[in-house]
Design a protein around this motif. Structure first.
Motif, PDB file in Angstrom:
ATOM      1  N   MET A   1       0.752  -1.224   0.183  1.00 49.28           N
ATOM      2  CA  MET A   1      -0.262   0.050   0.101  1.00 49.28           C
ATOM      3  C   MET A   1       0.865   1.198  -0.031  1.00 49.28           C
ATOM      4  SD  MET A   1      -3.262  -0.627  -0.240  1.00 49.28           S
ATOM      5  CE  MET A   1      -3.781   1.132   0.244  1.00 49.28           C
ATOM      6  N   ASN A   2       1.760   1.425   0.828  1.00 41.44           N
ATOM      7  CA  ASN A   2       2.684   2.433   0.822  1.00 41.44           C
ATOM      8  C   ASN A   2       3.416   2.620  -0.619  1.00 41.44           C
ATOM      9  OD1 ASN A   2       2.303   2.766   3.603  1.00 41.44           O
ATOM     10  ND2 ASN A   2       3.830   1.800   4.073  1.00 41.44           N
ATOM     11  N   LEU A   3       3.927   1.678  -1.304  1.00 46.29           N
ATOM     12  CA  LEU A   3       4.656   1.640  -2.462  1.00 46.29           C
ATOM     13  C   LEU A   3       3.641   2.072  -3.427  1.00 46.29           C
ATOM     14  CD1 LEU A   3       7.005  -1.453  -2.349  1.00 46.29           C
ATOM     15  CD2 LEU A   3       7.781   0.943  -2.361  1.00 46.29           C
ATOM     16  N   SER A   4       2.403   1.543  -3.347  1.00 47.96           N
ATOM     17  CA  SER A   4       1.287   1.925  -4.389  1.00 47.96           C
ATOM     18  C   SER A   4       1.000   3.358  -4.365  1.00 47.96           C
ATOM     19  CB  SER A   4      -0.012   0.942  -4.401  1.00 47.96           C
ATOM     20  OG  SER A   4      -0.641   1.256  -2.985  1.00 47.96           O
TER      21      SER A   4
ATOM     22  N   TYR B   1       1.811   6.301  -7.201  1.00 47.45           N
ATOM     23  CA  TYR B   1       0.679   6.835  -7.894  1.00 47.45           C
ATOM     24  C   TYR B   1       0.949   8.460  -7.804  1.00 47.45           C
ATOM     25  CZ  TYR B   1      -3.902   8.341  -8.570  1.00 47.45           C
ATOM     26  OH  TYR B   1      -5.033   9.056  -9.240  1.00 47.45           O
ATOM     27  N   GLU B   2       1.586   8.665  -6.581  1.00 47.60           N
ATOM     28  CA  GLU B   2       1.777  10.135  -6.421  1.00 47.60           C
ATOM     29  C   GLU B   2       3.024  10.860  -7.415  1.00 47.60           C
ATOM     30  OE1 GLU B   2       3.062  10.835  -2.458  1.00 47.60           O
ATOM     31  OE2 GLU B   2       0.677  10.600  -1.608  1.00 47.60           O
ATOM     32  N   LYS B   3       3.739   9.754  -7.757  1.00 48.95           N
ATOM     33  CA  LYS B   3       5.273  10.163  -8.841  1.00 48.95           C
ATOM     34  C   LYS B   3       4.523   9.893 -10.272  1.00 48.95           C
ATOM     35  CE  LYS B   3       9.018   8.539  -5.793  1.00 48.95           C
ATOM     36  NZ  LYS B   3       9.987   7.442  -5.635  1.00 48.95           N
TER      37      LYS B   3
ATOM     38  N   SER C   1      -0.863  -2.293  -5.949  1.00 46.77           N
ATOM     39  CA  SER C   1      -2.424  -2.079  -5.338  1.00 46.77           C
ATOM     40  C   SER C   1      -2.943  -3.479  -5.400  1.00 46.77           C
ATOM     41  CB  SER C   1      -3.007  -0.877  -6.010  1.00 46.77           C
ATOM     42  OG  SER C   1      -3.231  -1.042  -7.350  1.00 46.77           O
ATOM     43  N   TYR C   2      -2.661  -3.950  -6.804  1.00 46.88           N
ATOM     44  CA  TYR C   2      -3.217  -5.306  -7.062  1.00 46.88           C
ATOM     45  C   TYR C   2      -2.741  -6.483  -6.042  1.00 46.88           C
ATOM     46  CZ  TYR C   2      -4.048  -9.241 -10.162  1.00 46.88           C
ATOM     47  OH  TYR C   2      -4.619 -10.396 -10.836  1.00 46.88           O
ATOM     48  N   ASN C   3      -1.457  -6.238  -5.775  1.00 49.22           N
ATOM     49  CA  ASN C   3      -0.888  -7.334  -4.901  1.00 49.22           C
ATOM     50  C   ASN C   3      -1.580  -7.174  -3.510  1.00 49.22           C
ATOM     51  OD1 ASN C   3       0.863  -8.058  -6.976  1.00 49.22           O
ATOM     52  ND2 ASN C   3       2.560  -6.958  -6.160  1.00 49.22           N
ATOM     53  N   ALA C   4      -1.729  -5.916  -3.141  1.00 46.34           N
ATOM     54  CA  ALA C   4      -2.296  -5.765  -1.796  1.00 46.34           C
ATOM     55  C   ALA C   4      -3.613  -6.089  -1.784  1.00 46.34           C
ATOM     56  CB  ALA C   4      -2.389  -4.132  -1.613  1.00 46.34           C
TER      57      ALA C   4
ATOM     58  N   ARG D   1     -10.784  -0.826   0.902  1.00 50.55           N
ATOM     59  CA  ARG D   1     -11.224   0.126  -0.033  1.00 50.55           C
ATOM     60  C   ARG D   1     -10.078   0.939  -0.480  1.00 50.55           C
ATOM     61  NH1 ARG D   1     -16.655   2.427   3.305  1.00 50.55           N
ATOM     62  NH2 ARG D   1     -17.725   0.379   3.198  1.00 50.55           N
ATOM     63  N   ASP D   2      -8.961   1.239   0.375  1.00 48.22           N
ATOM     64  CA  ASP D   2      -7.855   2.159  -0.128  1.00 48.22           C
ATOM     65  C   ASP D   2      -7.105   1.486  -1.386  1.00 48.22           C
ATOM     66  OD1 ASP D   2      -8.710   4.015   1.522  1.00 48.22           O
ATOM     67  OD2 ASP D   2      -6.934   3.547   3.098  1.00 48.22           O
ATOM     68  N   ALA D   3      -6.882   0.365  -1.225  1.00 43.91           N
ATOM     69  CA  ALA D   3      -6.256  -0.454  -2.381  1.00 43.91           C
ATOM     70  C   ALA D   3      -7.161  -0.743  -3.617  1.00 43.91           C
ATOM     71  CB  ALA D   3      -5.962  -1.921  -1.709  1.00 43.91           C
ATOM     72  N   LEU D   4      -8.382  -0.882  -3.309  1.00 45.68           N
ATOM     73  CA  LEU D   4      -9.236  -0.910  -4.497  1.00 45.68           C
ATOM     74  C   LEU D   4      -9.181   0.503  -5.153  1.00 45.68           C
ATOM     75  CD1 LEU D   4     -11.399  -2.493  -6.164  1.00 45.68           C
ATOM     76  CD2 LEU D   4     -13.329  -1.802  -4.576  1.00 45.68           C
ATOM     77  N   GLU D   5      -9.414   1.765  -4.379  1.00 46.85           N
ATOM     78  CA  GLU D   5      -9.442   3.210  -4.959  1.00 46.85           C
ATOM     79  C   GLU D   5      -8.177   3.373  -5.894  1.00 46.85           C
ATOM     80  OE1 GLU D   5      -9.802   7.508  -3.498  1.00 46.85           O
ATOM     81  OE2 GLU D   5     -10.013   6.011  -2.047  1.00 46.85           O
ATOM     82  N   ILE D   6      -6.939   2.946  -5.227  1.00 44.73           N
ATOM     83  CA  ILE D   6      -5.709   3.181  -5.998  1.00 44.73           C
ATOM     84  C   ILE D   6      -5.821   2.349  -7.138  1.00 44.73           C
ATOM     85  CG2 ILE D   6      -3.150   3.052  -5.944  1.00 44.73           C
ATOM     86  CD1 ILE D   6      -3.237   3.851  -3.009  1.00 44.73           C
ATOM     87  N   LYS D   7      -6.177   1.167  -7.280  1.00 42.47           N
ATOM     88  CA  LYS D   7      -5.825   0.006  -8.399  1.00 42.47           C
ATOM     89  C   LYS D   7      -6.912   0.726  -9.417  1.00 42.47           C
ATOM     90  CE  LYS D   7      -7.392  -4.321  -9.841  1.00 42.47           C
ATOM     91  NZ  LYS D   7      -8.556  -4.215 -10.627  1.00 42.47           N
ATOM     92  N   GLU D   8      -8.310   1.313  -8.980  1.00 44.66           N
ATOM     93  CA  GLU D   8      -9.058   1.821 -10.046  1.00 44.66           C
ATOM     94  C   GLU D   8      -8.624   3.103 -10.797  1.00 44.66           C
ATOM     95  OE1 GLU D   8     -12.604   2.277  -7.900  1.00 44.66           O
ATOM     96  OE2 GLU D   8     -13.232  -0.138  -8.203  1.00 44.66           O
ATOM     97  N   LYS D   9      -7.903   3.895  -9.911  1.00 46.63           N
ATOM     98  CA  LYS D   9      -7.506   5.347 -10.438  1.00 46.63           C
ATOM     99  C   LYS D   9      -6.103   4.932 -11.321  1.00 46.63           C
ATOM    100  CE  LYS D   9      -8.814   8.236  -6.564  1.00 46.63           C
ATOM    101  NZ  LYS D   9      -8.299   9.206  -5.511  1.00 46.63           N
TER     102      LYS D   9
END
Length: 606
Positions: A131-134, A138-140, A150-153, A161-169
């Motif tokens: 999650m920290n790496l995703s 994402y910010e970079k 995020s897929y791995n998470a 929910r946070d992992a799902l949100e980053i994956k979708e974005k």
């Protein structure tokens, strides 16, 4: 001895049930992924049961034997009587079965459950790391790695929910991103079209080029002529002809005269630029250009030149690096974690390698593996830092040593005795977009870089046999829990890869001797049972209901102290005798077993 077996079985089942209850009542749990609490409680209970298993079995075995020996015990009036010999035969068979059961549980089931327990504890840490790496990637703006982590998470915690949100974005960002982003300077890569020219000669390629020219297929004409130039040599009489055909086809490509429409003209120009990029040696960019052309329109996707050179470009890219999408299709939880070892070189320098996780590709026979968090430090013979390499993900292949020239063998420390070596592909790209290209990060000591040309390629070769790498992976479980077969194979090589030979050898001596130790304990318990056997008129002593748990706890502490002393003894023997320690230990234990057996068969009714 049926009653003895039944008593042992009933007592073991009751003890297992008590172990599960104790595990359930202990509320202190480590941080776990939601929904895995019950599984962890069961595993903890099973391991707690296994910890006391030998003492449980031995205490029940004493009681069972005491009941069995009570019948007709008065007939054993002399040593080695038929009755005692009959008891000895049955006791030995029962003891061997008990030892076999304990050994199987200790060597097979306990490592499996311990591995599952370790995974349950590691999963939350891995999830947090992913999650920290995703978030960081994402910010970079690195959507490929943000999506991957995020897929791995989500595979570890599908409901987060946070992992799902980053994956979708990040997934949406990958689909919408079409521009070419700035990227670091590419490591040099020399491509030799060996696969494309396999089975071909300069003559056959020239003939293909001429046939393509007759059909005014200038892409194929130049491609085959170009390959003919690549496979030819200066002494080849057809080399000039190949160069002439390549030049003629090239001139036709850049002077198109028969374009029917604006759309056809635009497609031709884009094909020409992509082909030019591919021939120039920039295989990754050439691949992306052909991908863009194929996505341009249905007509472009069906174009035979686009389909052909897109496939060629993809094959070349796969020889140079790997696609990050490959990692998504793996069995996600890694087979090995926290693997480390050292590789020594002839000049005294050493490579210290650390890998955070390894995932073998299913059904590949461990010939293809993905490494997460690959880090390598190189130190001189004097212990001075020389260089370091770090890559988030690496694709490792088994490469035959025959494919390397003498210079490469010397550079990577490949010995003539090696058959296959680990070949590391350290650059990764996306199949769909240019963003997210990942390169290895090199760091060199300033003084070392002045004296040596820094190695900055996108691949690396570990200087050890591939089979040894697989053995090293097995050491992740430790010398106590790795498979006995793997331990036997790894033992002669332990010191070579930075492990303590004495520690691994002493653990090997202990594990190979443990069945004999357990068998000695069983026969010794049988000797005790004879002294406390029932009388003919007795069926059971109710005080044993209280005695059995107390005896179990007492035996547990006695066994633990005895095994600790034996471990220290085996370690001392290994230091003094080296590889001969195992034979000396086994000989001593066989002698002790013989003495214990003689004590048993010499029992009399008195």
């Amino acid at each position: 001895m049926r009653k003895t077996g039944l008593i042992v079985l009933i007592y073991a089942v009751l003890a297992f049930a008590v172990s599960l209850l104790i595990s359930n009542f202990i509320k202190a749990l480590p941080v776990l992924i939601p929904g895995e609490e019950n599984t962890y409680i069961f595993i903890r209970g099973f391991l707690f049961f296994c910890k006391f298993l030998p003492s449980l079995i031995f205490s029940a075995f004493v009681i069972g034997c005491a009941i069995a020996y009570g019948k007709d015990a008065e007939k054993a009036k002399i040593k080695y009587s038929p009755l005692i010999m009959s008891h000895f035969k049955k006791t030995m068979i029962a003891s061997i079965m008990i030892v076999l059961g304990i050994s199987v549980i200790s060597e097979v089931f306990v490592p499996i459950f311990e591995q599952q327990q370790t995974k349950a504890k590691i999963k939350p840490m891995l999830f947090s790391e992913f999650m920290n790496l995703s978030r960081e990637y994402y910010e970079k703006g690195n959507m490929n790695l943000a999506f991957e982590y995020s897929y791995n998470a989500l595979l570890l915690n599908p409901k987060d929910r946070d992992a799902l949100e980053i994956k979708e974005k990040s997934e949406a960002g990958l689909k919408s991103l079409k521009m070419i982003l700035d990227r670091p300077e590419e490591p040099k890569f020399v491509f030799t079209p060996a696969k494309e020219t396999k089975g071909e000669t300069i003559t056959s390629l020239i003939n293909k080029a001429k046939a393509a020219m007759e059909n005014e297929n200038w892409f194929d004409a130049h491609y085959y002529a170009y390959l003919a130039v690549e496979v030819g040599n200066k002494k080849d009489i057809n080399l000039d002809e190949a160069n002439r055909l390549a030049s003629e086809a090239w001139n036709h490509l850049f002077s198109p005269t028969a374009l029917k429409s604006t759309t056809e003209q635009e497609l031709f120009k884009r094909k020409r630029e992509a082909y030019k990029t591919l021939i120039r040696g920039d295989n990754v960019e050439g691949y992306y250009q052909f991908v863009d052309i194929a996505a341009f329109s249905d007509v472009a996707a069906r174009d035979p030149d686009v389909a052909k050179f897109l496939e060629i470009a993809q094959q070349r890219v796969e020889e140079q690096c790997f696609f990050v999408e490959e990692v998504e299709n793996l069995r996600r939880f890694e087979a090995y974690n926290n693997i480390y070892f050292a590789i020594s070189h002839e000049d005294g320098s050493r490579d210290i390698v650390y890998i955070r996780g390894i995932t073998p590709v299913k059904n590949s026979g461990r010939m293809i593996q993905y490494l997460r968090g690959f880090t390598m430090f190189t130190y001189s013979a004097e212990g001075r830092f020389q260089r370091s390499i770090f890559v988030p993900y690496v694709k490792m292949l088994s490469e035959s040593c025959s494919t390397f020239d003498e210079e490469s063998k010397e550079q990577f420390g490949i010995k003539d005795s090696f058959k296959n070596v680990p070949f590391l592909m350290m650059e990764s790209v996306s199949k769909t977009g240019r963003t997210g290209r990942v390169f290895p990060v090199y760091e060199y000591d300033a003084d070392y870089a002045k004296e040596h040309t820094p190695y900055l390629n996108n691949y690396f070769v570990l200087g050890l046999p591939y089979s040894d790498f697989n053995l090293i992976c097995d050491t992740g479980a430790g010398s106590v829990r790795m498979s006995l077969l793997a331990l036997i194979k790894f033992l002669p090589k332990a010191k070579e890869y930075g492990y303590s030979y004495e520690v691994y050898n002493s653990d090997f001596v202990f594990r190979i001797s443990y069945p004999l130790l357990a068998l000695i304990c069983c026969i010794f318990m049988a000797c005790m049972a004879w002294n406390y056997r029932l009388k003919n008129s007795q069926l059971f002593k109710f005080k044993w209901i209280v005695v059995m748990p107390v005896l179990t706890i007492l035996l547990y502490f006695i066994l633990e102290c005895s095994l600790y002393v034996f471990r220290m003894f085996s370690y001392a023997l290994v230091i003094m005798l080296g590889g001969a320690a195992v034979f000396v230990t086994l000989a001593l234990l066989i002698l002790i077993l013989f003495i214990v057996c003689m004590i048993f068969v010499s029992r009399t009714a008195e």
